[in-house]
Design an enzyme around this catalytic site. Structure first.
Site, PDB file in Angstrom:
ATOM      1  N   ASP A   1       0.857  -1.190   0.000  1.00 34.85           N
ATOM      2  CA  ASP A   1       0.000   0.000   0.000  1.00 34.85           C
ATOM      3  C   ASP A   1       0.893   1.240   0.000  1.00 34.85           C
ATOM      4  O   ASP A   1       1.435   1.612   1.055  1.00 34.85           O
ATOM      5  CB  ASP A   1      -0.908   0.017   1.237  1.00 34.85           C
ATOM      6  CG  ASP A   1      -2.003  -1.051   1.186  1.00 34.85           C
ATOM      7  OD1 ASP A   1      -1.801  -2.082   0.502  1.00 34.85           O
ATOM      8  OD2 ASP A   1      -3.055  -0.850   1.829  1.00 34.85           O
TER       9      ASP A   1
ATOM     10  N   LYS B   1      -6.787   3.396  -3.234  1.00 34.38           N
ATOM     11  CA  LYS B   1      -7.187   3.447  -1.814  1.00 34.38           C
ATOM     12  C   LYS B   1      -7.318   4.897  -1.401  1.00 34.38           C
ATOM     13  O   LYS B   1      -6.505   5.739  -1.812  1.00 34.38           O
ATOM     14  CB  LYS B   1      -6.114   2.719  -1.000  1.00 34.38           C
ATOM     15  CG  LYS B   1      -6.262   2.760   0.514  1.00 34.38           C
ATOM     16  CD  LYS B   1      -5.157   1.950   1.183  1.00 34.38           C
ATOM     17  CE  LYS B   1      -5.162   2.090   2.697  1.00 34.38           C
ATOM     18  NZ  LYS B   1      -4.025   1.356   3.326  1.00 34.38           N
TER      19      LYS B   1
ATOM     20  N   LYS C   1     -10.290   0.444  -2.239  1.00 30.61           N
ATOM     21  CA  LYS C   1     -10.122   0.271  -0.794  1.00 30.61           C
ATOM     22  C   LYS C   1     -10.330   1.585  -0.069  1.00 30.61           C
ATOM     23  O   LYS C   1      -9.442   2.435  -0.055  1.00 30.61           O
ATOM     24  CB  LYS C   1      -8.729  -0.290  -0.472  1.00 30.61           C
ATOM     25  CG  LYS C   1      -8.443  -0.464   1.014  1.00 30.61           C
ATOM     26  CD  LYS C   1      -7.076  -1.086   1.269  1.00 30.61           C
ATOM     27  CE  LYS C   1      -6.739  -1.139   2.758  1.00 30.61           C
ATOM     28  NZ  LYS C   1      -5.380  -1.718   3.007  1.00 30.61           N
TER      29      LYS C   1
HETATM   30  O1  LIG Z   1      -5.713   1.440   6.100  1.00 29.51           O
HETATM   31  C1  LIG Z   1      -5.362   1.837   7.124  1.00 29.51           C
HETATM   32  C2  LIG Z   1      -5.942   2.861   7.997  1.00 29.51           C
HETATM   33  O2  LIG Z   1      -4.885   3.467   8.674  1.00 29.51           O
HETATM   34  C3  LIG Z   1      -6.949   2.358   9.030  1.00 29.51           C
HETATM   35  O3  LIG Z   1      -7.541   3.479   9.646  1.00 29.51           O
HETATM   36  P1  LIG Z   1      -8.360   3.351  11.042  1.00 29.51           P
HETATM   37  O4  LIG Z   1      -7.332   3.072  12.110  1.00 29.51           O
HETATM   38  O5  LIG Z   1      -9.051   4.691  11.196  1.00 29.51           O
HETATM   39  O6  LIG Z   1      -9.326   2.191  10.888  1.00 29.51           O
END
Ligand SMILES: O=C[C@H](O)COP(=O)(O)O
Length: 303
Positions: free
Chosen positions: A157, A220, A256
């Protein structure tokens, strides 16, 4: 390793694909009607309220989750517990698994060794390319990707160069994503647009198109570290780019949303949006993921 990067760059510089700016501008010149976005958002929110009472839909949400920990105090213990959870998140049905675990590059080897020890099979996603800011020389961003893949990451990513995007330098955005896609080798590339920092829906659409053109397997929304992360509005714009690419080439790019998605209802709003814009064929973990650190807790509460 640095000499490898150097030779890669000389090769890349000689053979880099010529980005056609005129064609790019033609492809991305569209506006987004705020009334259309409001309507789509209301319909998705209404659909989500129907889906959240459906046990099968909740179990599918678990399968979309990239179970994530991206903290400065992440440790080997924390990521091995994360992996144990992602492999068997729902005690009543051992067949249910998350889509992946998502960790920092330095934790990939810990995940891989625990996976080998326990005989697990699950995607290992690693953030890279100077996550979350991307404010690093391209050479070091590429090297970070190569090292994460060598440690066992099956998905990378990356973040785009927001300085270039905000300078309308889409050629650089494109060329850098292309170089990072090459560095991924067989690993899948998810390209994070950090939409909360792109200042306009037009830039979100242009960043989507440049990232798709450059070979991203997924686009994403966010790192989860911006002030504003995933929203239905930017997701709609990104899905429109994915739809246009599919209409033009027949190829499917994944989507995503990530950052701040904490409840099953929120997750199902994104599910409803993807279903509406792209269709049910996108609703599987090979084309749809949700990056989240706490969403799983709420989904399990509702099962
Ligand atoms: O994809 C990764 C993100 O940092 C997840 O964010 P979050 O911790 O708000 O769920």
């Amino acid at each position: 390793m640095v000499s490898m990067v150097g030779s890669f760059f000389s090769l890349f510089r000689d053979y880099q694909y010529r980005f056609d700016m005129a064609e790019f501008e033609r492809e991305v010149s569209r506006d987004f009607d705020s009334q259309e976005i409001t309507k789509v958002t209301e319909e998705a929110e209404k659909r989500a309220k129907e889906l959240v009472t459906d046990r099968e839909e909740l179990l599918k949400v678990i399968g979309y989750i990239d179970l994530t920990t991206l903290a400065g105090d992440d440790t080997k213990d924390r990521v091995t517990v994360l992996l144990d959870r992602a492999v068997a998140p729902y005690a009543k049905d051992p067949a249910v698994k998350c889509g992946a675990v998502c960790v920092y590059p330095a934790r990939v080897a810990d995940v891989k060794s625990h996976m080998k020890k326990k005989g697990y099979k699950l995607n290992i996603a690693s953030v890279a390319a100077g996550f979350p800011s991307g404010q690093y020389r391209l050479e070091s961003r590429v090297l970070e990707i190569e090292l994460a893949v060598a440690d066992g990451a099956t998905e990378i990513d990356i973040v785009i160069n927001r300085a270039a995007a905000l300078d309308d330098d889409w050629t650089t955005v494109y060329n850098e994503v292309r170089a990072m896609k090459a560095a991924c080798g067989s690993a899948h590339l998810k390209t994070i647009l950090a939409t909360g920092e792109l200042k306009s829906l037009s830039n979100v659409y242009k960043a989507s198109w440049a990232s798709i053109l450059a070979g991203s397997d997924f686009i994403k929304t966010s790192t989860g570290k911006e002030t504003v992360n995933a929203t239905i509005e930017v997701s709609f714009v990104m899905l429109c780019a994915i739809k246009k690419w599919h209409q033009k080439t027949g190829k499917k790019v994944g989507f995503k949303p990530a950052g701040g998605i904490k409840t099953a209802t929120e997750a199902l709003t994104y599910v409803a949006l993807v279903e509406k814009v792209l269709g049910k064929e996108w609703l599987n973990p090979s084309l749809f993921r949700i990056g989240a650190s706490s969403l799983l807790d709420d989904v399990l509460k509702k099962l």
